[in-house]
Design a protein around this motif. Structure first.
Motif, PDB file in Angstrom:
ATOM      1  N   ARG A  93       1.208  -0.827  -0.289  1.00 26.35           N
ATOM      2  CA  ARG A  93       0.061   0.152  -0.031  1.00 26.35           C
ATOM      3  C   ARG A  93       1.192   0.619   0.601  1.00 26.35           C
ATOM      4  NH1 ARG A  93      -1.796   2.091   4.947  1.00 26.35           N
ATOM      5  NH2 ARG A  93      -3.757   4.024   4.315  1.00 26.35           N
ATOM      6  N   ASN A  94       0.378   2.302  -0.879  1.00 25.31           N
ATOM      7  CA  ASN A  94       1.361   3.309  -1.428  1.00 25.31           C
ATOM      8  C   ASN A  94       3.210   3.317  -1.168  1.00 25.31           C
ATOM      9  OD1 ASN A  94      -0.543   4.745  -1.067  1.00 25.31           O
ATOM     10  ND2 ASN A  94      -1.189   4.217   1.225  1.00 25.31           N
ATOM     11  N   THR A  95       3.500   2.342  -1.610  1.00 26.67           N
ATOM     12  CA  THR A  95       4.944   1.961  -2.133  1.00 26.67           C
ATOM     13  C   THR A  95       4.995   1.613  -2.710  1.00 26.67           C
ATOM     14  OG1 THR A  95       4.714   1.144   0.956  1.00 26.67           O
ATOM     15  CG2 THR A  95       6.936   0.600  -0.671  1.00 26.67           C
ATOM     16  N   VAL A  96       6.684   2.086  -3.796  1.00 26.35           N
ATOM     17  CA  VAL A  96       6.736   0.355  -4.613  1.00 26.35           C
ATOM     18  C   VAL A  96       8.062   1.019  -4.384  1.00 26.35           C
ATOM     19  CG1 VAL A  96       7.208   2.461  -7.383  1.00 26.35           C
ATOM     20  CG2 VAL A  96       5.170   2.318  -6.295  1.00 26.35           C
ATOM     21  N   LEU A  97       8.650  -0.152  -5.339  1.00 25.03           N
ATOM     22  CA  LEU A  97       9.967  -0.832  -5.629  1.00 25.03           C
ATOM     23  C   LEU A  97      10.526  -0.352  -7.367  1.00 25.03           C
ATOM     24  CD1 LEU A  97      12.391  -2.291  -5.055  1.00 25.03           C
ATOM     25  CD2 LEU A  97      10.696  -4.475  -5.739  1.00 25.03           C
ATOM     26  N   ALA A  98      11.779   0.024  -7.158  1.00 20.22           N
ATOM     27  CA  ALA A  98      11.802   1.079  -8.528  1.00 20.22           C
ATOM     28  C   ALA A  98      13.230   0.303  -8.748  1.00 20.22           C
ATOM     29  CB  ALA A  98      12.432   2.191  -8.681  1.00 20.22           C
ATOM     30  N   VAL A  99      13.405  -0.533  -9.666  1.00 18.69           N
ATOM     31  CA  VAL A  99      14.962  -1.607 -10.011  1.00 18.69           C
ATOM     32  C   VAL A  99      15.640  -0.293 -11.092  1.00 18.69           C
ATOM     33  CG1 VAL A  99      15.894  -3.838  -9.866  1.00 18.69           C
ATOM     34  CG2 VAL A  99      14.031  -3.023  -8.698  1.00 18.69           C
ATOM     35  N   VAL A 100      17.084  -0.598 -10.474  1.00 19.97           N
ATOM     36  CA  VAL A 100      18.121  -0.103 -12.402  1.00 19.97           C
ATOM     37  C   VAL A 100      18.229  -1.031 -12.670  1.00 19.97           C
ATOM     38  CG1 VAL A 100      19.706   1.507 -13.286  1.00 19.97           C
ATOM     39  CG2 VAL A 100      17.547   2.589 -11.539  1.00 19.97           C
ATOM     40  N   ALA A 101      18.494  -1.649 -13.953  1.00 22.59           N
ATOM     41  CA  ALA A 101      19.425  -2.536 -14.525  1.00 22.59           C
ATOM     42  C   ALA A 101      20.074  -1.962 -15.576  1.00 22.59           C
ATOM     43  CB  ALA A 101      18.807  -3.849 -14.359  1.00 22.59           C
ATOM     44  N   GLY A 102      21.353  -3.136 -16.146  1.00 11.58           N
ATOM     45  CA  GLY A 102      22.080  -2.398 -17.408  1.00 11.58           C
ATOM     46  C   GLY A 102      21.429  -3.455 -18.264  1.00 11.58           C
ATOM     47  N   ARG A 103      21.784  -2.908 -19.797  1.00 15.97           N
ATOM     48  CA  ARG A 103      21.109  -3.820 -20.645  1.00 15.97           C
ATOM     49  C   ARG A 103      21.697  -5.572 -20.711  1.00 15.97           C
ATOM     50  NH1 ARG A 103      18.185  -1.491 -23.534  1.00 15.97           N
ATOM     51  NH2 ARG A 103      17.818  -3.005 -25.199  1.00 15.97           N
ATOM     52  N   GLU A 104      21.994  -5.687 -19.829  1.00 17.64           N
ATOM     53  CA  GLU A 104      22.523  -7.450 -20.265  1.00 17.64           C
ATOM     54  C   GLU A 104      21.443  -8.098 -19.113  1.00 17.64           C
ATOM     55  OE1 GLU A 104      24.835  -4.823 -19.349  1.00 17.64           O
ATOM     56  OE2 GLU A 104      25.521  -4.930 -20.679  1.00 17.64           O
ATOM     57  N   VAL A 105      21.119  -7.791 -18.423  1.00 19.54           N
ATOM     58  CA  VAL A 105      19.940  -8.161 -17.271  1.00 19.54           C
ATOM     59  C   VAL A 105      19.063  -9.813 -18.108  1.00 19.54           C
ATOM     60  CG1 VAL A 105      18.301  -6.436 -16.843  1.00 19.54           C
ATOM     61  CG2 VAL A 105      19.209  -7.628 -15.090  1.00 19.54           C
ATOM     62  N   ASP A 106      19.311 -10.713 -17.129  1.00 27.55           N
ATOM     63  CA  ASP A 106      18.022 -11.566 -17.957  1.00 27.55           C
ATOM     64  C   ASP A 106      16.762 -11.064 -17.058  1.00 27.55           C
ATOM     65  OD1 ASP A 106      16.042 -13.841 -17.596  1.00 27.55           O
ATOM     66  OD2 ASP A 106      18.364 -15.018 -17.798  1.00 27.55           O
ATOM     67  N   MET A 107      15.824 -10.407 -17.900  1.00 27.50           N
ATOM     68  CA  MET A 107      14.634  -9.792 -17.164  1.00 27.50           C
ATOM     69  C   MET A 107      13.734 -10.919 -16.981  1.00 27.50           C
ATOM     70  SD  MET A 107      14.664  -6.476 -17.900  1.00 27.50           S
ATOM     71  CE  MET A 107      13.116  -6.382 -16.934  1.00 27.50           C
TER      72      MET A 107
END
Length: 133
Positions: A93-107
């Motif tokens: 509730r009212n919280t977001v997880l944000a992740v920054v990853a490089g292009r090589e990441v396995d999505m």
């Protein structure tokens, strides 16, 4: 000194950082405040990213309300850049997880790990809305 919520969630953010090519993971409140941050992003840039993520989530929610009269809840978003990705996932509730990853990441691996972490965060990540929201 980290707050109790930062101590309670830091190890979970570390779980996301174990995915190869993930650079940063932050928890953001719906009003753009940084809950906690892990990775190599300096605090001032993590604060700026938190505000930007909050704005992106707000825009996505407004788009949904414009498109659908039966709008529900926003779940997630993904932005792709020449250098990599910014993933945003509703975590509690009212919280977001944000992740920054490089292009090589396995999505696929990243998506599975993020969903596992979000499920475990539960009430530890829930942020009470500010007055008037």
């Amino acid at each position: 000194m980290p707050t109790t919520i930062e101590q309670d969630t830091s190890w979970m953010l570390d779980e996301v950082l174990r995915v190869p090519h993930v650079q940063h993971a932050i928890l953001v409140t719906s009003d753009g405040l940084l809950h906690s941050s892990r990775g190599d992003l300096p605090r001032d840039r993590a604060d700026s990213l938190a505000a930007a993520v909050s704005g992106l989530v707000s825009l996505a929610k407004n788009c949904e309300r414009t498109l659908r009269s039966d709008a529900g809840q926003w779940w997630q978003g993904l932005d792709e850049y020449p250098w990599g990705y910014l993933m945003r996932v509703a975590a509690a509730r009212n919280t977001v997880l944000a992740v920054v990853a490089g292009r090589e990441v396995d999505m696929e691996t990243l998506s599975v790990r993020v969903q596992q972490v979000v499920q475990r965060l539960g009430q530890a990540m829930a942020a009470a809305p500010r007055a008037g929201q």
